[in-house]
Design a protein around this motif. Structure first.
Motif, short mmCIF file in Angstrom:
data_model
loop_
_atom_site.label_atom_id
_atom_site.label_comp_id
_atom_site.label_asym_id
_atom_site.label_seq_id
_atom_site.Cartn_x
_atom_site.Cartn_y
_atom_site.Cartn_z
N LEU A 130 0.82 -1.21 0.00
CA LEU A 130 0.00 0.00 0.00
C LEU A 130 0.85 1.25 0.00
O LEU A 130 1.99 1.26 0.48
CB LEU A 130 -0.91 0.02 1.24
N HIS A 134 -0.15 4.84 1.53
CA HIS A 134 -1.17 5.60 2.24
C HIS A 134 -0.98 7.10 2.04
O HIS A 134 0.14 7.58 1.87
CB HIS A 134 -1.13 5.31 3.74
N ALA A 168 -5.69 5.12 0.61
CA ALA A 168 -4.51 4.38 0.19
C ALA A 168 -4.69 3.86 -1.22
O ALA A 168 -5.82 3.68 -1.70
CB ALA A 168 -4.25 3.22 1.14
N ALA A 214 -3.47 0.54 -3.39
CA ALA A 214 -2.91 -0.80 -3.25
C ALA A 214 -2.41 -1.30 -4.59
O ALA A 214 -3.08 -1.15 -5.61
CB ALA A 214 -3.96 -1.76 -2.69
N GLU A 274 -8.39 -3.79 5.25
CA GLU A 274 -7.71 -3.61 3.96
C GLU A 274 -7.56 -4.95 3.23
O GLU A 274 -7.85 -5.06 2.03
CB GLU A 274 -6.34 -2.97 4.18
#
Length: 756
Positions: free
Chosen positions: A240, A242, A286, A288, A433
C-alpha cells in the motif's frame, strides 16, 4: 469445552465422532462436543489419535498431551502461563505437554449470533491471566475428573479414593493407570451436572515453578512462524501507499507505469468507510498494488504517479499542539472533565506553608512493532479464512463479518505468535484492507505493510502536558494536590460518550488519590487529526511519570529524603476503597518500595556520588516499585543499576514474570531516553529505526534485578506492562540527583530528558 463455577458446564453432553483424513492418509479420530461450535483445530491436533477432553485438552494413547493457548501471545508469555494453569489442574506431566495457539473459537447460536467457544480471547493487554484464572482451572479440573472416573471404573475403586500425579491415576494400593490408557474411555463419559472443584492451592505442583517460554527454542533458532511468514499458493501480494494526511484524499493518479511492471495484476484505491469508527476500516486513503510476488508489488508501487491532497484540518506540527496544551492549562478555562474532586483544594490553599507547581511534557509515541502489519486473507461467498497477528481475534472477526456478511461459523481466524504490538493490534484497519482487496480480486491476498508505513500510519499515544500543584502544611504533610492534564483522547471517534473520553487518558484512582485529603484531577481535551489508540501501560505510563517526578520535587523543597516523603504520604498499612471497586493496600505498596530501597542501598542516597532515584505505583491489584542508580561519565549518562520489586498475587510462572518485568523496564527506559514522534505540516517525520531509535545495549543497564513478593493465596494479577510506569520516573529522579551532585544544583532534568 468450557465450564463456569456458578452455571456449571455450558456445553451440551451429547457427543459425536468425526472422522477426518490425515495429511498422510492415516485415519484420525477425534471426539467433539455436539455444540462445541466446531472451531478450526490447529493442524497439530489432527493426528496421533488425540482424543478431546474439553475445548483446551487433547491426549493420545501414549499419554502425550496437547493444550491450547487461547490468548494471542505478543511476547507476554501467556502461551506458557495459560496452559500451565490447565496442566497443573490436570496433573499432567509438563515434560509431555505440547502447547499450540488456538485460533478464534466461534460458532453460531440458534439466533445466528456468534458463540465464543473459548470465552474471552485477547492478549497483550495485561489481564490475560486474571481473566482466565478461574475458567482454565475448571477446564483442567474437568479433564482430570473424566480421567479419574474412567480409572475408577477400570480399577473398581471409588473415584474419591484415587489421586493423580504426572499423567497417572494412582490407587491406594499402589496400582497405576496412565492417562494414555484411559483417554479413550474418559472421552466417552457423560459430563458431571456441576463443574468439578479445582485443586486446593497447597496441591499445586506446577503453578509457581519457573518454566521457560514454550516458544523460546523456536524463536532463538528462527523457527518460530509468525503471521507474516504464512503463504498461500494462489495468493497475490498487496502493498500500500497511504495518504500522508489521515484526513487527506487522492488528488490524481496514473496507474499505467505500475501496471506495466511484470507481475503486477491490479491497482486499487482504498478509502475509509464513512461512519465506521477508527480501527474498523482503512486508517487513511490508500492505493494498493497487487502482484504475483512481493518484489513486483513494491516495484509497481514505486512506479505509481499520484498526488495527495491534505485535509482541511491538517495540523501545523506537534510543537503547536504542545503550545496549545500549555496555553490551555495556564488559562482559567474550565476542564473538559473533572475526573475527581476530594475535599476542597481551593480552601486548603489558603493556609499553605509551602507551595510547589511543576509541568511535565510527554511526546507522541509509536508502537514500533517488530512485525509490521500484515494479513493473509482468503475470502469467497461461502467462507473466509485469515491468518493475522491480532491481539483481539473476536474484534478482527467483527470486521470480517461486517465486510462479508458471512455467518458466524464461516469465518476462520488463525493467530500465530504475534510479533509485538501492545495496543496496535487491538485495531484492525489492516484486516479491513486485506478483506477488501481479497473480495475485489476474488483471490487470496497477502497484505504486507512496510516498516515506513508502520511508523507513518500508527494509532499513536497522544502527547500530553501535565501541570501539578501541591500545598504542604506546617507539619510537612501534603494536604492538597491539583493535577491538570491536557491530551487528545485515544477514544475520540470510537463511539465513546463525550463525558467518558477522559478514561483513556487518566485514572480517578491513580496515586496519590486517596492519600491526600484535598485532591483534584482535571482533564482538558485537545483536538488532533493524528490517529490515536491504545498503547502499552496507557494511561498509567504518562501519569506515573508526572506524579512520581513531582513527589521528588516536593521532597527537594522540603529538604528531606524522597523515600521518607513517599512513606509519609502512603501512611500506615491499610486498605483504601478505590473508585473502580477495588482497593489500594498501602502496606503492599510500602513493601515493594522498601524492598527496592534496601536493595539499592538507599541509605547512601545523600552521600553517593552517583544518583539514586525511586518511584512506586499500583494498578489493578498489583504493586510495583523501581530504584535506579545513575552516574555521569563526563557528559554521558550511565545507568549503573536497576532494581524492581513487584507484588502480583499468586505467580504462575516466576521465570516468565521476571522476563516480563525486565522487558517492560527496558522498554520504559528506552522510551524515556530516546523516543518521540513529531509532525510537520501534519505529516509524521519518523519513518524508520534511525529516526525512532530504540535504546542501544550501551545505553541500557547490564541487568535488571527483579524482586518478586510472595503473593500467598491472593488471586493472580496481570504483569505484562506492570513495570512500565515506574521505570521512567525512577530514572528521572536518579538523573535529578546525579546532576545535583555534579554541579551542586538541582536543575529540572525532566525537561532535558523529555521523558515519557
Amino acid at each position: 469445552m468450557s465450564a463456569n463455577a456458578s452455571n456449571g458446564i455450558r456445553l451440551s453432553r451429547r457427543r459425536f465422532l468425526q472422522v477426518l483424513a490425515g495429511t498422510a492418509g492415516a485415519l484420525v479420530v477425534g471426539v467433539r462436543m455436539a455444540r462445541a461450535d466446531e472451531p478450526p483445530l490447529p493442524p497439530e491436533w489432527l493426528g496421533n489419535h488425540f482424543q478431546e477432553l474439553g475445548a483446551y485438552v487433547r491426549i493420545d494413547a501414549e499419554g502425550n498431551v496437547l493444550i491450547g493457548a487461547r490468548d494471542p501471545d505478543t511476547g507476554t508469555g501467556v502461551a506458557t502461563a495459560l496452559p500451565m494453569i490447565i496442566a497443573d489442574e490436570l496433573d499432567a506431566d509438563w515434560n509431555r505437554v505440547s502447547v499450540v495457539p488456538l485460533g478464534l473459537g466461534v460458532g453460531a447460536n440458534d439466533n445466528g449470533q456468534p458463540h465464543w467457544t473459548y470465552g474471552r480471547q485477547r492478549g497483550g493487554t495485561g489481564d490475560s491471566i486474571p481473566a482466565a484464572w478461574a475458567e482454565l482451572r475448571q477446564a483442567g479440573a474437568l479433564a482430570r475428573w473424566l480421567l479419574t472416573q474412567a480409572a475408577a471404573r477400570r480399577l473398581g475403586i471409588a473415584a474419591d479414593r484415587l489421586r493423580c500425579e504426572a499423567g497417572t491415576v494412582i490407587a491406594p494400593d499402589g496400582r497405576r493407570v496412565t492417562y494414555g490408557s484411559l483417554v479413550d474411555d474418559a472421552s466417552k463419559l457423560d459430563l458431571p451436572p456441576q463443574a468439578p472443584a479445582p485443586k486446593a492451592p497447597e496441591r499445586y505442583t506446577l503453578i509457581g515453578k519457573p518454566v521457560g517460554d514454550v516458544d523460546a527454542h523456536a524463536i532463538v533458532t528462527g523457527q518460530a512462524k509468525y503471521a507474516i511468514d504464512h503463504h498461500e499458493a494462489e495468493a497475490l501480494v498487496a502493498v500500500l501507499l497511504h495518504c500522508p494526511w489521515p484526513d487527506g484524499s487522492l488528488s490524481s493518479i496514473d496507474t499505467a507505469p505500475a501496471l506495466a511492471v511484470k507481475g503486477v495484476v491490479k491497482v486499487m484505491h482504498l478509502k475509509p468507510e464513512p461512519g465506521q469508527p477508527p480501527g474498523h476500516t482503512v486508517i487513511a486513503p490508500a492505493v494498493a498494488v497487487l502482484a504475483e510476488d512481493t518484489w513486483a508489488a513494491l516495484a509497481g508501487r514505486d512506479q505509481l504517479k499520484l498526488e495527495w491532497k491534505p485535509g482541511a484540518a491538517a495540523e501545523a506540527g506537534s510543537g503547536a499542539l504542545e503550545q496549545q496544551a500549555i496555553a490551555l492549562l495556564d488559562s482559567k478555562a474550565a476542564p473538559t472533565t473533572r475526573v475527581r474532586d476530594d475535599g476542597d483544594v481551593d480552601k486548603a490553599g489558603k493556609h499553605a506553608a509551602y507551595r510547589l507547581e511543576a509541568s511535565y511534557y510527554q511526546p507522541w509515541l509509536a508502537h514500533a512493532c517488530p512485525e509490521p502489519m500484515n494479513c493473509l486473507a482468503h475470502v469467497d461467498k461461502d467462507h473466509a479464512r485469515l491468518v493475522v497477528p491480532t491481539q483481539a481475534p473476536q474484534q478482527a472477526w467483527a470486521v470480517v463479518q461486517r465486510l462479508t456478511g458471512l455467518a458466524a461459523d464461516k469465518i476462520e481466524i488463525r493467530v500465530p505468535r504475534v510479533g509485538g504490538g501492545y495496543g496496535r493490534r487491538l485495531d484492525h484497519d489492516y484486516v479491513a484492507e486485506a478483506v477488501m482487496l481479497a473480495q475485489a480480486v476474488n483471490k487470496p491476498v497477502r497484505l504486507l505493510w512496510t516498516r515506513e508505513q508502520d511508523f507513518a500510519h500508527d494509532w499513536y499515544r497522544s502527547a500530553s502536558v501535565h501541570k501539578i500543584g501541591a500545598i504542604i502544611d506546617a507539619r510537612r504533610n501534603i494536604v492538597a494536590w491539583n493535577q491538570r492534564l491536557a491530551s487528545a483522547s485515544a477514544l475520540s471517534g470510537r463511539g465513546v460518550p463525550a463525558d467518558r473520553l477522559w478514561t483513556s487518558e487518566v485514572l480517578p484512582d491513580q496515586l496519590p488519590a486517596g492519600l491526600v485529603p484535598n485532591y483534584r484531577s482535571d482533564w482538558y481535551a485537545l483536538e488532533s487529526t493524528l490517529p490515536r489508540g491504545p498503547h502499552r501501560a496507557m494511561p498509567q505510563l504518562s501519569n506515573a511519570f508526572a506524579a512520581e517526578s513531582f513527589i521528588d520535587e516536593l521532597a527537594h523543597q522540603l529538604r528531606e529524603d524522597p523515600l521518607k516523603t513517599r512513606l509519609r504520604l502512603l501512611g500506615e498499612p491499610r486498605n483504601i476503597a478505590l473508585k473502580n471497586g477495588g482497593t489500594l493496600d498501602t502496606g503492599r505498596l510500602r513493601n515493594v518500595l522498601q524492598l527496592v530501597a534496601d536493595r539499592i542501598e538507599w541509605k547512601n542516597w545523600l552521600r553517593s556520588v552517583n544518583g539514586l532515584g525511586l518511584a512506586c505505583w499500583h494498578m489493578d491489584g498489583a504493586y510495583v516499585a523501581h530504584a535506579i542508580e545513575t552516574s555521569l561519565q563526563g557528559d554521558k549518562l550511565a545507568i549503573e543499576r536497576v532494581v524492581c520489586a513487584v507484588d502480583v498475587g499468586r505467580v504462575i510462572n516466576p521465570l516468565g514474570l521476571e522476563g516480563q518485568i525486565t522487558g517492560a523496564t527496558l522498554d520504559a527506559l528506552s522510551t524515556a531516553l530516546n523516543l518521540a514522534i513529531t509532525t510537520k505540516d501534519g505529516q509524521v517525520q519518523q519513518r524508520d529505526w534511525k529516526s525512532y531509535p530504540l535504546a542501544s545495549m550501551a545505553q541500557l543497564p547490564n541487568s535488571v534485578e527483579v524482586i518478586v513478593v510472595d503473593g500467598g493465596n491472593r488471586p493472580p494479577t496481570g504483569a505484562s506492562f506492570l513495570a512500565m510506569p515506574t521505570a521512567a520516573p525512577a530514572l528521572a529522579n536518579a538523573v535529578f540527583r546525579v546532576s545535583a551532585v555534579r554541579v551542586r544544583r538541582l536543575p529540572l532534568m525532566k525537561e532535558f530528558l523529555r521523558l515519557s
